[in-house]
Design an enzyme around this catalytic site. Structure first.
Site, PDB file in Angstrom:
ATOM      1  N   HIS A 146      51.248  11.547  50.498  1.00  0.00           N
ATOM      2  CA  HIS A 146      51.701  10.518  51.443  1.00  0.00           C
ATOM      3  C   HIS A 146      50.603   9.500  51.757  1.00  0.00           C
ATOM      4  O   HIS A 146      50.895   8.413  52.242  1.00  0.00           O
ATOM      5  CB  HIS A 146      52.318  11.134  52.705  1.00  0.00           C
ATOM      6  CG  HIS A 146      51.325  11.633  53.704  1.00  0.00           C
ATOM      7  ND1 HIS A 146      50.696  12.838  53.581  1.00  0.00           N
ATOM      8  CD2 HIS A 146      50.855  11.100  54.860  1.00  0.00           C
ATOM      9  CE1 HIS A 146      49.878  13.019  54.614  1.00  0.00           C
ATOM     10  NE2 HIS A 146      49.957  11.969  55.402  1.00  0.00           N
ATOM     11  N   GLU A 193      39.995  14.498  61.392  1.00  0.00           N
ATOM     12  CA  GLU A 193      41.155  14.746  62.265  1.00  0.00           C
ATOM     13  C   GLU A 193      40.683  15.353  63.582  1.00  0.00           C
ATOM     14  O   GLU A 193      39.734  16.139  63.589  1.00  0.00           O
ATOM     15  CB  GLU A 193      42.124  15.701  61.584  1.00  0.00           C
ATOM     16  CG  GLU A 193      42.711  15.150  60.303  1.00  0.00           C
ATOM     17  CD  GLU A 193      43.832  16.041  59.800  1.00  0.00           C
ATOM     18  OE1 GLU A 193      44.987  15.769  60.154  1.00  0.00           O
ATOM     19  OE2 GLU A 193      43.546  17.003  59.081  1.00  0.00           O
ATOM     20  N   HIS A 204      44.506  14.078  48.952  1.00  0.00           N
ATOM     21  CA  HIS A 204      44.306  12.807  49.656  1.00  0.00           C
ATOM     22  C   HIS A 204      42.935  12.182  49.375  1.00  0.00           C
ATOM     23  O   HIS A 204      42.839  10.994  49.073  1.00  0.00           O
ATOM     24  CB  HIS A 204      44.457  12.995  51.165  1.00  0.00           C
ATOM     25  CG  HIS A 204      45.762  13.618  51.583  1.00  0.00           C
ATOM     26  ND1 HIS A 204      46.951  13.369  50.931  1.00  0.00           N
ATOM     27  CD2 HIS A 204      46.066  14.477  52.586  1.00  0.00           C
ATOM     28  CE1 HIS A 204      47.918  14.051  51.527  1.00  0.00           C
ATOM     29  NE2 HIS A 204      47.411  14.729  52.522  1.00  0.00           N
TER      30      HIS A 204
HETATM   31  C1  BG6 Z   1      48.680  16.684  55.314  1.00  0.00           C
HETATM   32  C2  BG6 Z   1      47.869  17.931  55.568  1.00  0.00           C
HETATM   33  O1  BG6 Z   1      48.866  16.508  53.939  1.00  0.00           O
HETATM   34  O2  BG6 Z   1      47.996  15.565  55.846  1.00  0.00           O
HETATM   35  C3  BG6 Z   1      47.597  18.102  57.056  1.00  0.00           C
HETATM   36  O3  BG6 Z   1      48.584  19.058  55.083  1.00  0.00           O
HETATM   37  C4  BG6 Z   1      46.969  16.865  57.620  1.00  0.00           C
HETATM   38  O4  BG6 Z   1      46.765  19.228  57.282  1.00  0.00           O
HETATM   39  C5  BG6 Z   1      47.786  15.621  57.241  1.00  0.00           C
HETATM   40  O5  BG6 Z   1      46.912  16.981  59.026  1.00  0.00           O
HETATM   41  C6  BG6 Z   1      47.068  14.354  57.645  1.00  0.00           C
HETATM   42  O6  BG6 Z   1      47.930  13.276  57.458  1.00  0.00           O
HETATM   43  P1  BG6 Z   1      47.817  11.973  58.356  1.00  0.00           P
HETATM   44  O7  BG6 Z   1      48.829  11.049  57.780  1.00  0.00           O
HETATM   45  O8  BG6 Z   1      48.091  12.389  59.757  1.00  0.00           O
HETATM   46  O9  BG6 Z   1      46.399  11.503  58.185  1.00  0.00           O
END
Ligand code: BG6
Length: 486
Positions: free
Chosen positions: A175, A213, A237
């Site tokens: 994503h 995070e 990611h």
């Molecule tokens: C997900 C992970 O793919 O991405 C999570 O499994 C993580 O652990 C999340 O919190 C972070 O996504 P974003 O869009 O909030 O940065």
């Protein structure tokens, strides 16, 4: 209304991902006129629901996950009318004819099967879809990460999917690629003539990619404790972000051209093996701590986490890309949970001027830096040296600051909106191809193996801090430091 009329079939239709991300994204697409009038949404899960009770459940979640001012009852009613629900146990082949009956009325339309379920259910689901004739040329399948836990297990899943769907019809979601700010990185690099000539080892000193995070593992302890930060974030990611920073310009902005270039970067990543694992990587786990007066529990006290867990909730590492453009430039990657701030950014540190003509005022030695902020704010900051006002020629840092929220006063699309629309339209540019996944695992596996062989305990860091000290030392050894406002 845009697009193509399609049947969107969501396996795991009552799950967290469907409720928090997929349905809100589909709601926005509907509200903003991007879903074709004929598009239908079929939610599937084991739970017994009537269509009405499912719509009620969906309403409750969607209204919580879209901005309050964006939730419109009239739009919702029309959106809900697109939704159907089917109770189905994917492990039972005998249940699939119910689905065929439901979908065959629309034969010939695009059919998207979104597998928002545990990966262990991917194989039986696609096998059963094929056995009832639903995996035909009109069908596409969308897979959520994590795709395996290692190269071997990822290959098993990909083989099982590949036995039913050819590669062009498999959409593997990361994503991060759907985020506007991430696509802006491509726009910055390939839509402007300014940066590209400098975008290489002759001018760039090092690159930092941080995805920090502030949240802990929330309710996902059982999954996370098996995965850890390396599998959960770095393998996908962070490596995808690194590819976008480092790749050559693709010949076209089309799936194969873009993915070929990303793959070359993954293949050029210098392997981290043997003793290098200790020297170039840091793994951490949060201990109890506090943020803004709030006490935060240690990782091993989180729900559904093993009390003796050695799983890492933080990773920092130094890598290099062994190719003509990047040889000798360190790339530092860092990600972790329960840190001081939520912040994702990419820092491109340019080399200093060859000769210092002017004295400096102030003591900030860093300048010539481009900072691409991905979250929570989206923007680009160019940190320059300028003359400080008054007598003499003393220089100091100033920022050229572009805030995308200011520049474009429009609602930002969520990553899933963009990606769902791309799947419906059959555009795989922002999805991962099988060979990318394999190359990423091939690089990650030896690090995981090295951790297992040489030292089992991760370094503790207090929840609410910036991670273990060892992550700072990793950069200090090279005369660098993380760009944090500590
Ligand atoms: C997900 C992970 O793919 O991405 C999570 O499994 C993580 O652990 C999340 O919190 C972070 O996504 P974003 O869009 O909030 O940065």
């Amino acid at each position: 209304q845009d697009g193509i009329s399609c049947d969107m079939v969501v396996f795991g239709g009552t799950g967290d991902l469907a409720m928090r991300k997929l349905l809100p994204a589909l709601y926005y697409l509907h509200r903003d006129g991007h879903l074709h009038a004929g598009t239908r949404i079929f939610a599937l899960a084991r739970a017994q629901h009537t269509v009405d009770s499912y719509r009620k459940l969906a309403r409750r979640h969607v209204s919580q996950h879209v901005a309050r001012s964006d939730f419109d009852q009239h739009a919702w009613d029309n959106f809900a009318a697109r939704m159907d629900y089917l109770s189905l146990d994917v492990s039972q082949r005998v249940e699939f004819p119910k689905l065929t009956k439901l979908l065959k009325k629309n034969s010939g339309r695009v059919r998207v099967f979104y597998l928002a379920t545990l990966p262990s259910l991917f194989a039986p689901t696609v096998k059963h879809l094929a056995s009832v004739g639903l995996a035909d040329e009109h069908a596409r399948v969308v897979l959520e990460k994590p795709l395996g836990e290692s190269l071997i297990t990822a290959n098993q899943i990909n083989d099982q999917i590949g036995a039913v769907f050819d590669e062009a019809r498999v959409f593997r979601i990361d994503h991060y690629l759907g985020k506007e700010a991430v696509q802006n990185l491509l726009a910055l690099r390939f839509g402007n003539a300014l940066f590209e000539p400098l975008w290489r080892n002759a001018h760039i000193d090092h690159v930092q990619i941080s995805v920090l995070e502030s949240v802990g593992v929330e309710n996902r302890g059982d999954y996370y404790d098996r995965a850890g930060a390396m599998r959960d974030m770095v393998q996908n990611h962070l490596l995808q972000l690194l590819c976008l920073v480092a790749m050559e310009a693709p010949v076209h902005f089309e799936p194969e051209a873009v993915r070929n270039e990303k793959l070359k970067i993954l293949e050029a990543l210098r392997p981290i093996t043997g003793m290098d694992v200790q020297d170039r990587t840091v793994r951490g786990q949060y201990a109890a701590g506090e943020r803004a007066g709030e006490r935060l529990p240690a990782y091993y006290f989180e729900k559904r986490v093993d009390h003796d867990s050695n799983t890492e909730t933080f990773v920092a590492l130094k890598t290099e890309i062994d190719n003509w453009r990047w040889a000798g430039v360190p790339f530092y990657l860092r990600t972790g949970k329960c840190l001081a701030q939520r912040k994702s950014e990419i820092v491109i540190q340019f080399k200093p001027v060859p000769y210092r003509l002017f004295p400096r005022s102030g003591d900030n030695p860093e300048n010539n830096r481009l900072i691409i902020s991905l979250q929570p704010d989206e923007g680009i900051r160019l940190s320059l040296m300028a003359k400080s006002p008054g007598r003499g020629m003393g220089l100091q840092n100033v920022d050229l600051d572009l805030d995308f929220a200011d520049a474009f006063k429009r609602r930002r699309w969520d990553a899933y909106e963009r990606l769902l629309l791309d799947v419906i339209q059959g555009d795989a540019t922002l999805f991962m191809r099988r060979d990318e996944i394999e190359a990423a695992w091939r690089w990650v596996d030896p690090i995981l193996a090295g951790w297992q062989d040489c030292y089992r305990s991760p370094k503790r860091y207090p929840a609410g801090s910036w991670g273990p000290d060892a992550a700072d030392s990793l950069l200090e050894r090279q005369g660098h430091r993380w760009l944090d406002e500590r």
